[in-house]
Scaffold this motif. Structure first.
Motif, PDB file in Angstrom:
ATOM      1  N   PRO A 163       0.833  -1.215   0.000  1.00  0.00           N
ATOM      2  CA  PRO A 163       0.000   0.000   0.000  1.00  0.00           C
ATOM      3  C   PRO A 163       0.863   1.259   0.000  1.00  0.00           C
ATOM      4  O   PRO A 163       1.883   1.333   0.689  1.00  0.00           O
ATOM      5  CB  PRO A 163      -0.801  -0.125   1.310  1.00  0.00           C
ATOM      6  N   GLY A 164       0.441   2.237  -0.786  1.00  0.00           N
ATOM      7  CA  GLY A 164       1.191   3.494  -0.895  1.00  0.00           C
ATOM      8  C   GLY A 164       0.325   4.694  -0.552  1.00  0.00           C
ATOM      9  O   GLY A 164      -0.784   4.825  -1.075  1.00  0.00           O
ATOM     10  N   LEU A 165       0.825   5.556   0.323  1.00  0.00           N
ATOM     11  CA  LEU A 165       0.110   6.761   0.749  1.00  0.00           C
ATOM     12  C   LEU A 165       0.894   8.001   0.339  1.00  0.00           C
ATOM     13  O   LEU A 165       2.069   8.151   0.706  1.00  0.00           O
ATOM     14  CB  LEU A 165      -0.094   6.757   2.265  1.00  0.00           C
ATOM     15  N   ALA A 166       0.239   8.888  -0.423  1.00  0.00           N
ATOM     16  CA  ALA A 166       0.841  10.161  -0.819  1.00  0.00           C
ATOM     17  C   ALA A 166       0.167  11.296  -0.060  1.00  0.00           C
ATOM     18  O   ALA A 166      -1.065  11.405  -0.069  1.00  0.00           O
ATOM     19  CB  ALA A 166       0.693  10.378  -2.324  1.00  0.00           C
ATOM     20  N   SER A 178       0.906  21.905  10.611  1.00  0.00           N
ATOM     21  CA  SER A 178       0.557  21.020   9.504  1.00  0.00           C
ATOM     22  C   SER A 178       1.742  20.159   9.099  1.00  0.00           C
ATOM     23  O   SER A 178       1.599  18.958   8.821  1.00  0.00           O
ATOM     24  CB  SER A 178       0.077  21.846   8.301  1.00  0.00           C
ATOM     25  N   ARG A 179       2.937  20.758   9.091  1.00  0.00           N
ATOM     26  CA  ARG A 179       4.122  19.989   8.712  1.00  0.00           C
ATOM     27  C   ARG A 179       4.386  18.862   9.707  1.00  0.00           C
ATOM     28  O   ARG A 179       4.747  17.747   9.329  1.00  0.00           O
ATOM     29  CB  ARG A 179       5.336  20.911   8.612  1.00  0.00           C
ATOM     30  N   LEU A 180       4.202  19.152  11.002  1.00  0.00           N
ATOM     31  CA  LEU A 180       4.401  18.131  12.022  1.00  0.00           C
ATOM     32  C   LEU A 180       3.388  17.004  11.839  1.00  0.00           C
ATOM     33  O   LEU A 180       3.730  15.819  11.923  1.00  0.00           O
ATOM     34  CB  LEU A 180       4.268  18.744  13.422  1.00  0.00           C
ATOM     35  N   TYR A 181       2.136  17.379  11.563  1.00  0.00           N
ATOM     36  CA  TYR A 181       1.088  16.386  11.379  1.00  0.00           C
ATOM     37  C   TYR A 181       1.378  15.512  10.164  1.00  0.00           C
ATOM     38  O   TYR A 181       1.236  14.285  10.213  1.00  0.00           O
ATOM     39  CB  TYR A 181      -0.262  17.106  11.234  1.00  0.00           C
ATOM     40  N   VAL A 182       1.813  16.140   9.081  1.00  0.00           N
ATOM     41  CA  VAL A 182       2.153  15.397   7.867  1.00  0.00           C
ATOM     42  C   VAL A 182       3.336  14.462   8.132  1.00  0.00           C
ATOM     43  O   VAL A 182       3.357  13.305   7.698  1.00  0.00           O
ATOM     44  CB  VAL A 182       2.459  16.369   6.718  1.00  0.00           C
ATOM     45  N   ARG A 183       4.326  14.955   8.869  1.00  0.00           N
ATOM     46  CA  ARG A 183       5.486  14.114   9.202  1.00  0.00           C
ATOM     47  C   ARG A 183       5.044  12.889   9.996  1.00  0.00           C
ATOM     48  O   ARG A 183       5.499  11.766   9.746  1.00  0.00           O
ATOM     49  CB  ARG A 183       6.508  14.935   9.994  1.00  0.00           C
ATOM     50  N   ASN A 184       4.136  13.096  10.964  1.00  0.00           N
ATOM     51  CA  ASN A 184       3.652  11.980  11.765  1.00  0.00           C
ATOM     52  C   ASN A 184       2.889  10.965  10.908  1.00  0.00           C
ATOM     53  O   ASN A 184       3.002   9.750  11.118  1.00  0.00           O
ATOM     54  CB  ASN A 184       2.749  12.487  12.890  1.00  0.00           C
ATOM     55  N   LYS A 185       2.107  11.472   9.954  1.00  0.00           N
ATOM     56  CA  LYS A 185       1.391  10.562   9.061  1.00  0.00           C
ATOM     57  C   LYS A 185       2.369   9.715   8.263  1.00  0.00           C
ATOM     58  O   LYS A 185       2.169   8.501   8.093  1.00  0.00           O
ATOM     59  CB  LYS A 185       0.485  11.359   8.112  1.00  0.00           C
ATOM     60  N   GLY A 186       3.427  10.342   7.768  1.00  0.00           N
ATOM     61  CA  GLY A 186       4.432   9.609   7.003  1.00  0.00           C
ATOM     62  C   GLY A 186       5.125   8.555   7.848  1.00  0.00           C
ATOM     63  O   GLY A 186       5.347   7.420   7.397  1.00  0.00           O
ATOM     64  N   LEU A 187       5.458   8.902   9.089  1.00  0.00           N
ATOM     65  CA  LEU A 187       6.119   7.949   9.980  1.00  0.00           C
ATOM     66  C   LEU A 187       5.208   6.764  10.290  1.00  0.00           C
ATOM     67  O   LEU A 187       5.641   5.610  10.288  1.00  0.00           O
ATOM     68  CB  LEU A 187       6.546   8.644  11.272  1.00  0.00           C
ATOM     69  N   ARG A 188       3.921   7.060  10.585  1.00  0.00           N
ATOM     70  CA  ARG A 188       2.980   5.975  10.887  1.00  0.00           C
ATOM     71  C   ARG A 188       2.810   5.059   9.674  1.00  0.00           C
ATOM     72  O   ARG A 188       2.699   3.846   9.827  1.00  0.00           O
ATOM     73  CB  ARG A 188       1.620   6.544  11.302  1.00  0.00           C
ATOM     74  N   ALA A 189       2.791   5.658   8.474  1.00  0.00           N
ATOM     75  CA  ALA A 189       2.648   4.854   7.260  1.00  0.00           C
ATOM     76  C   ALA A 189       3.844   3.913   7.101  1.00  0.00           C
ATOM     77  O   ALA A 189       3.683   2.723   6.779  1.00  0.00           O
ATOM     78  CB  ALA A 189       2.509   5.760   6.038  1.00  0.00           C
ATOM     79  N   GLN A 190       5.031   4.421   7.358  1.00  0.00           N
ATOM     80  CA  GLN A 190       6.229   3.590   7.240  1.00  0.00           C
ATOM     81  C   GLN A 190       6.227   2.486   8.290  1.00  0.00           C
ATOM     82  O   GLN A 190       6.612   1.347   8.011  1.00  0.00           O
ATOM     83  CB  GLN A 190       7.474   4.458   7.369  1.00  0.00           C
ATOM     84  N   GLU A 191       5.770   2.812   9.500  1.00  0.00           N
ATOM     85  CA  GLU A 191       5.689   1.815  10.563  1.00  0.00           C
ATOM     86  C   GLU A 191       4.732   0.687  10.190  1.00  0.00           C
ATOM     87  O   GLU A 191       4.911  -0.459  10.616  1.00  0.00           O
ATOM     88  CB  GLU A 191       5.236   2.468  11.873  1.00  0.00           C
ATOM     89  N   ALA A 192       3.698   1.017   9.412  1.00  0.00           N
ATOM     90  CA  ALA A 192       2.731   0.011   8.993  1.00  0.00           C
ATOM     91  C   ALA A 192       3.204  -0.765   7.762  1.00  0.00           C
ATOM     92  O   ALA A 192       2.464  -1.607   7.244  1.00  0.00           O
ATOM     93  CB  ALA A 192       1.383   0.674   8.695  1.00  0.00           C
ATOM     94  N   GLY A 193       4.413  -0.475   7.296  1.00  0.00           N
ATOM     95  CA  GLY A 193       4.949  -1.182   6.144  1.00  0.00           C
ATOM     96  C   GLY A 193       4.487  -0.632   4.819  1.00  0.00           C
ATOM     97  O   GLY A 193       4.588  -1.312   3.790  1.00  0.00           O
ATOM     98  N   ALA A 220       4.426   2.197   1.591  1.00  0.00           N
ATOM     99  CA  ALA A 220       5.252   3.161   0.877  1.00  0.00           C
ATOM    100  C   ALA A 220       4.685   4.553   1.166  1.00  0.00           C
ATOM    101  O   ALA A 220       3.473   4.756   1.097  1.00  0.00           O
ATOM    102  CB  ALA A 220       5.228   2.881  -0.624  1.00  0.00           C
ATOM    103  N   SER A 221       5.552   5.480   1.531  1.00  0.00           N
ATOM    104  CA  SER A 221       5.104   6.821   1.932  1.00  0.00           C
ATOM    105  C   SER A 221       5.717   7.862   1.011  1.00  0.00           C
ATOM    106  O   SER A 221       6.936   7.876   0.800  1.00  0.00           O
ATOM    107  CB  SER A 221       5.519   7.095   3.386  1.00  0.00           C
ATOM    108  N   PHE A 222       4.853   8.712   0.446  1.00  0.00           N
ATOM    109  CA  PHE A 222       5.301   9.757  -0.477  1.00  0.00           C
ATOM    110  C   PHE A 222       4.803  11.102   0.045  1.00  0.00           C
ATOM    111  O   PHE A 222       3.590  11.292   0.193  1.00  0.00           O
ATOM    112  CB  PHE A 222       4.740   9.520  -1.884  1.00  0.00           C
ATOM    113  N   THR A 223       5.710  12.021   0.315  1.00  0.00           N
ATOM    114  CA  THR A 223       5.321  13.336   0.813  1.00  0.00           C
ATOM    115  C   THR A 223       5.713  14.399  -0.206  1.00  0.00           C
ATOM    116  O   THR A 223       6.874  14.444  -0.651  1.00  0.00           O
ATOM    117  CB  THR A 223       5.994  13.645   2.164  1.00  0.00           C
ATOM    118  N   HIS A 224       4.747  15.243  -0.574  1.00  0.00           N
ATOM    119  CA  HIS A 224       4.982  16.312  -1.550  1.00  0.00           C
ATOM    120  C   HIS A 224       4.750  17.645  -0.846  1.00  0.00           C
ATOM    121  O   HIS A 224       3.619  17.963  -0.460  1.00  0.00           O
ATOM    122  CB  HIS A 224       4.034  16.172  -2.745  1.00  0.00           C
TER     123      HIS A 224
END
Length: 301
Positions: free
Chosen positions: A35-38, A48-63, A65-69
């Motif tokens: 699964p990939g989350l952008a 907002s940046r902190l929240y986005v960073r946390n979302k990316g970290l949680r996505a990676q922890e769940a295995g 693919a994390s894409f941040t733009h």
């Protein structure tokens, strides 16, 4: 301390993330699909940046693919639209989330409408709102979905319960009403202009506060033994005058917690209640979207 049970959203969300990770592992082993989350953020708002960073970290922890733009604050509509169009056709991306609020010069409705509904893991697209309204499968807004999961874990069947939602936003209030109707509750959607709002709230077996006003819901508005879900996250001056004078703040919900805990049967704290469930449900939605894209029935999370 009163008698109300605290509903530990942080612990529950950790369990959801663990189940999503296990399901994603099985999906990857079965068909090689990750699964990939952008996540798209426009501007440099620190929260907002902190929240986005946390979302990316949680996505990676769940295995996942994390894409941040990250786009500059002066990004024009066409540039943002083009990015979303690219993500819509990217086979590695199964979920697209645009961090709100957007800068004022951008058309939020147009941006959200441009996202492929099957990748709309925030559940804000009008197609997903329509699917929810008529009871069809779709991607459900994360915060209301998290609230429903907490309620079902606390109460079991919700059938026949009288539920009052204070707040009518498209993000929380309206989809929360649809979910509770689907769970066979009797639902009232109230708001700041409701006549005798305290009296309406006192009818509720389930009270969901999502009005965005700090500690608006008082303890004497709550029916004895009711289950209270506080969606509010409000930053207010610190209760210590010295710290307040130094500009320090604290986070409170829409419910006057110290009063409510003396009356309610169960209540979510702020922080540590609904908040962690939002990101957990975002991951669950992304996993489901990946499965559906591949024609696979997702595991129940």
């Amino acid at each position: 301390m009163g008698s109300a049970r605290l509903i530990d959203g942080k612990a529950f969300a950790a369990g959801v993330v663990e189940r999503v990770r296990d399901a994603a592992d099985r999906l990857r082993e079965a068909c090689g699909l990750t699964p990939g989350l952008a996540v798209v953020i426009v501007g440099d708002d620190p929260a907002s940046r902190l929240y986005v960073r946390n979302k990316g970290l949680r996505a990676q922890e769940a295995g996942f693919a994390s894409f941040t733009h990250v786009l500059p604050a002066d990004t024009d509509q066409a540039t943002l639209d083009n990015l979303i169009a690219e993500l819509n056709i990217d086979p590695a991306v199964h979920g697209i989330l645009v961090q709100l609020p957007l800068p004022a010069h951008l058309d939020t409705t147009a941006v959200l409408s441009a996202i492929d509904p099957d990748k709309d893991v925030d559940g804000f697209h009008v197609v997903n709102a329509g699917r929810l309204a008529v009871g069809l499968p779709g991607l459900v807004p994360c915060t209301p979905l998290g609230c429903l999961m907490l309620l079902q874990a606390e109460l079991g069947s919700l059938s026949g319960a009288e539920a009052v939602i204070v707040g009518r936003s498209n993000i929380v209030g309206k989809p929360m009403a649809q979910l509770l109707l689907g769970a066979d509750c009797t639902v009232t959607v109230a708001h700041s202009r409701t006549r005798d709002l305290p009296g309406v709230c006192r009818r509720a077996d389930i009270l969901v506060a999502a009005v965005g006003r700090p500690e608006m819901i008082r303890g004497d508005w709550i029916k004895s033994g009711a289950t209270v879900i506080d969606v509010g996250i409000n930053r207010v001056p610190h209760s210590d005058p010295v710290l307040a004078a130094a500009g320090k703040t604290r986070v409170v919900g829409d419910v006057a917690f110290a009063e409510a805990i003396e009356v309610a049967g169960a209540i979510t704290p702020v922080p540590g209640g609904v908040g962690p469930m939002t990101i957990a449900c975002l991951l669950a939605n992304t996993y489901s979207a990946a499965c559906r894209r591949a024609g696979i029935v997702p595991d129940r999370i």
